[in-house]
Design a protein around this motif. Structure first.
Motif, PDB file in Angstrom:
ATOM      1  N   ALA A   1       0.803  -1.177   0.108  1.00 37.93           N
ATOM      2  CA  ALA A   1      -0.100  -0.050   0.091  1.00 37.93           C
ATOM      3  C   ALA A   1       0.976   1.288   0.075  1.00 37.93           C
ATOM      4  N   PRO A   2       1.431   1.460  -0.963  1.00 35.80           N
ATOM      5  CA  PRO A   2       2.379   2.569  -1.271  1.00 35.80           C
ATOM      6  C   PRO A   2       1.831   3.924  -0.925  1.00 35.80           C
ATOM      7  N   GLY A   3       2.381   4.827  -0.474  1.00 33.35           N
ATOM      8  CA  GLY A   3       1.861   6.067   0.059  1.00 33.35           C
ATOM      9  C   GLY A   3       1.835   7.231  -1.219  1.00 33.35           C
ATOM     10  N   HIS A   4       1.620   8.395  -0.943  1.00 31.28           N
ATOM     11  CA  HIS A   4       1.607   9.591  -1.914  1.00 31.28           C
ATOM     12  C   HIS A   4       2.265  10.767  -1.353  1.00 31.28           C
ATOM     13  N   CYS A   5       3.277  11.146  -2.202  1.00 30.88           N
ATOM     14  CA  CYS A   5       4.067  12.477  -1.622  1.00 30.88           C
ATOM     15  C   CYS A   5       3.636  13.438  -2.475  1.00 30.88           C
ATOM     16  N   LEU A   6       3.367  14.647  -1.847  1.00 33.42           N
ATOM     17  CA  LEU A   6       3.195  15.835  -2.782  1.00 33.42           C
ATOM     18  C   LEU A   6       4.465  16.817  -2.634  1.00 33.42           C
TER      19      LEU A   6
ATOM     20  N   PHE B   1       7.159  11.615 -12.011  1.00 34.33           N
ATOM     21  CA  PHE B   1       6.236  12.403 -11.238  1.00 34.33           C
ATOM     22  C   PHE B   1       4.855  12.730 -11.840  1.00 34.33           C
ATOM     23  N   ASP B   2       3.693  12.769 -11.255  1.00 34.45           N
ATOM     24  CA  ASP B   2       2.479  13.375 -11.726  1.00 34.45           C
ATOM     25  C   ASP B   2       2.808  14.843 -11.628  1.00 34.45           C
ATOM     26  N   CYS B   3       2.042  15.573 -12.129  1.00 36.56           N
ATOM     27  CA  CYS B   3       2.158  17.226 -12.070  1.00 36.56           C
ATOM     28  C   CYS B   3       0.859  17.885 -12.108  1.00 36.56           C
ATOM     29  N   VAL B   4       0.423  18.661 -11.366  1.00 37.21           N
ATOM     30  CA  VAL B   4      -0.753  19.459 -11.180  1.00 37.21           C
ATOM     31  C   VAL B   4      -0.277  21.027 -11.138  1.00 37.21           C
ATOM     32  N   ARG B   5      -1.149  22.200 -11.499  1.00 37.63           N
ATOM     33  CA  ARG B   5      -0.874  23.374 -11.052  1.00 37.63           C
ATOM     34  C   ARG B   5      -2.089  23.703 -10.105  1.00 37.63           C
ATOM     35  N   VAL B   6      -1.578  24.859  -9.529  1.00 36.66           N
ATOM     36  CA  VAL B   6      -2.940  25.331  -8.789  1.00 36.66           C
ATOM     37  C   VAL B   6      -3.711  26.463  -9.359  1.00 36.66           C
ATOM     38  N   GLY B   7      -4.734  26.390  -9.764  1.00 36.11           N
ATOM     39  CA  GLY B   7      -5.472  27.119 -10.547  1.00 36.11           C
ATOM     40  C   GLY B   7      -4.717  27.010 -11.988  1.00 36.11           C
ATOM     41  N   THR B   8      -5.614  27.984 -12.852  1.00 34.02           N
ATOM     42  CA  THR B   8      -4.963  27.779 -14.449  1.00 34.02           C
ATOM     43  C   THR B   8      -3.739  28.201 -14.717  1.00 34.02           C
ATOM     44  N   ASP B   9      -3.063  29.213 -14.163  1.00 30.44           N
ATOM     45  CA  ASP B   9      -1.688  29.513 -14.358  1.00 30.44           C
ATOM     46  C   ASP B   9      -0.779  29.568 -13.081  1.00 30.44           C
ATOM     47  N   GLY B  10      -1.214  28.713 -12.095  1.00 35.11           N
ATOM     48  CA  GLY B  10      -0.527  28.799 -10.789  1.00 35.11           C
ATOM     49  C   GLY B  10      -0.917  30.101  -9.975  1.00 35.11           C
ATOM     50  N   LEU B  11      -0.493  30.239  -8.901  1.00 40.33           N
ATOM     51  CA  LEU B  11      -0.871  31.338  -8.046  1.00 40.33           C
ATOM     52  C   LEU B  11       0.066  32.639  -8.230  1.00 40.33           C
ATOM     53  N   SER B  12      -0.361  33.820  -7.821  1.00 31.52           N
ATOM     54  CA  SER B  12       0.515  34.980  -7.905  1.00 31.52           C
ATOM     55  C   SER B  12       0.722  35.602  -6.737  1.00 31.52           C
ATOM     56  N   ASP B  13       1.857  36.238  -6.576  1.00 22.48           N
ATOM     57  CA  ASP B  13       2.096  37.106  -5.034  1.00 22.48           C
ATOM     58  C   ASP B  13       2.023  36.005  -3.999  1.00 22.48           C
TER      59      ASP B  13
ATOM     60  N   GLN C   1      -6.500  28.640   0.884  1.00 25.10           N
ATOM     61  CA  GLN C   1      -7.615  27.531   0.630  1.00 25.10           C
ATOM     62  C   GLN C   1      -7.471  26.725  -0.643  1.00 25.10           C
ATOM     63  N   ALA C   2      -6.785  27.144  -1.510  1.00 22.12           N
ATOM     64  CA  ALA C   2      -6.214  26.492  -2.702  1.00 22.12           C
ATOM     65  C   ALA C   2      -5.442  25.512  -2.370  1.00 22.12           C
ATOM     66  N   LEU C   3      -4.506  25.373  -1.501  1.00 19.40           N
ATOM     67  CA  LEU C   3      -3.580  24.628  -1.140  1.00 19.40           C
ATOM     68  C   LEU C   3      -4.255  23.395  -0.224  1.00 19.40           C
ATOM     69  N   VAL C   4      -5.400  24.047   0.581  1.00 18.66           N
ATOM     70  CA  VAL C   4      -6.182  23.020   1.351  1.00 18.66           C
ATOM     71  C   VAL C   4      -6.887  22.258   0.382  1.00 18.66           C
ATOM     72  N   ASP C   5      -7.324  22.440  -0.425  1.00 13.40           N
ATOM     73  CA  ASP C   5      -8.208  21.855  -1.496  1.00 13.40           C
ATOM     74  C   ASP C   5      -7.122  20.961  -2.278  1.00 13.40           C
ATOM     75  N   VAL C   6      -5.791  21.114  -2.447  1.00  6.36           N
ATOM     76  CA  VAL C   6      -5.057  20.151  -2.927  1.00  6.36           C
ATOM     77  C   VAL C   6      -4.595  19.020  -1.974  1.00  6.36           C
TER      78      VAL C   6
ATOM     79  N   GLN D   1      -7.841  16.824  -1.437  1.00  8.42           N
ATOM     80  CA  GLN D   1      -7.924  15.963  -2.846  1.00  8.42           C
ATOM     81  C   GLN D   1      -6.946  14.525  -2.503  1.00  8.42           C
ATOM     82  N   HIS D   2      -5.776  14.784  -2.148  1.00  9.76           N
ATOM     83  CA  HIS D   2      -4.658  13.831  -2.369  1.00  9.76           C
ATOM     84  C   HIS D   2      -4.321  13.184  -1.206  1.00  9.76           C
ATOM     85  N   GLN D   3      -4.472  13.612  -0.101  1.00 10.33           N
ATOM     86  CA  GLN D   3      -4.440  12.985   1.433  1.00 10.33           C
ATOM     87  C   GLN D   3      -2.783  12.464   1.253  1.00 10.33           C
ATOM     88  N   PRO D   4      -1.708  13.233   1.141  1.00  9.03           N
ATOM     89  CA  PRO D   4      -0.557  12.789   1.207  1.00  9.03           C
ATOM     90  C   PRO D   4      -0.122  12.287   2.626  1.00  9.03           C
ATOM     91  N   ARG D   5       0.765  11.376   2.376  1.00 10.01           N
ATOM     92  CA  ARG D   5       1.698  10.555   3.725  1.00 10.01           C
ATOM     93  C   ARG D   5       3.009  11.620   3.717  1.00 10.01           C
TER      94      ARG D   5
END
Length: 283
Positions: free
Chosen positions: A36-41, A98-110, A128-133, A136-140
């Motif tokens: 049962a391998p883990g998930h790393c973000l 690695f899988d790859c996702v971005r936060v929002g359409t173009d990443g966050l600014s500032d 909140q955007a990072l909370v959502d990530v 969703q992924h529940q990383p260990r």
């Protein structure tokens, strides 16, 4: 150039570098894939950080079968480069597996450590955007820069990730990384074999627009070699002989429970000839 040729080219260069350092030949690591391998973000302030600090997640993926997802928190400060940087990042992550996702359409600014004070509404949205990530992924395991890594976005991502872990009341391990400034109290030194080091540099080389501006991929071996010099004495004690690694990466692993740091993980050296597993996350 095909990936295999790039890896072979860097492998040859690194073998010569390791010989100059007096490091012994690589010892074979047999994978020990987990049931049962883990998930790393990896929360990356910029595209390319996944390569620079990627030793630990790369080894967990290859040796224990973990899933690794790079989270592109930003795509850089230049809006005209964001599409290209996203494409380069996807290419680099494909080299690492690695899988790859971005936060929002173009990443966050500032995303800076002082954004919360300057623009509280924007900062709340970032967290909140990072909370959502995270939800969703529940990383260990989570990677983020340390609080004093001397780049505004690195410090900002550290603060945002820590606030997101608290808001979610997450149970995980946070591995603090370093690049722009060293951290005072690392507790984990992760060796990379010549093959894995070559893979990290080959992936970094995929960030073509950045290395055209600054060929920092050529200096990454020296950065990884210096981590052995520092890590040996910081973890083993002043005056002790460093391990006979050529290349390694330093981290500070902290266990979180209900979103709060509860324990520093013990000091450990993780050689490349012993496969990594979830056991390293045990306080």
């Amino acid at each position: 150039m095909p990936l295999e040729a790039d890896l072979a080219r860097w492998g040859e260069h690194l073998t010569q570098f390791a010989a100059l350092l007096g490091a012994p030949p690589d010892r074979h690591t047999a994978p020990a894939l987990e049931a049962a391998p883990g998930h790393c973000l990896v929360f990356a302030p910029h595209p390319d950080d996944e390569c620079i600090v990627g030793a630990l997640p790369l080894r967990l993926k290859q040796e224990a079968g973990w899933r690794v997802t790079n989270v592109a928190v930003t795509l850089g400060s230049n809006p005209d480069r964001r599409d290209a940087r996203w494409a380069e990042l996807q290419d680099a992550c494909s080299v690492l597996g690695f899988d790859c996702v971005r936060v929002g359409t173009d990443g966050l600014s500032d995303v800076r450590a002082d954004t919360a004070e300057r623009d509280p509404t924007l900062w709340t949205a970032h967290v909140q955007a990072l909370v959502d990530v995270l939800a969703q992924h529940q990383p260990r395991l989570v990677l983020a820069p340390h609080a004093l890594d001397d780049n505004p976005s690195h410090r900002g991502v550290c603060r945002a990730v820590m606030e997101a872990l608290a808001a979610l009341r997450a149970d995980t391990v946070l591995a603090h990384t370093e690049f722009w400034s060293t951290q005072a109290h690392p507790n984990t030194l992760v060796q990379t074999s010549l093959a894995d080091t070559a893979r990290l540099i080959t992936a970094l080389e995929r960030h073509t627009g950045e290395i055209e501006r600054n060929p920092y991929h050529l200096r990454l071996p020296a950065f990884l070699a210096d981590a052995v010099r520092r890590g040996g004495e910081l973890l083993l004690g002043a005056g002790e002989a460093p391990p006979d690694y050529a290349f390694a990466t330093l981290y500070r692993l902290v266990a979180y429970r209900a979103g709060q740091p509860v324990a520093e993980l013990p000091r450990r050296l993780l050689p490349a000839d012993r496969p990594l597993s979830s056991a390293l996350l045990t306080p």
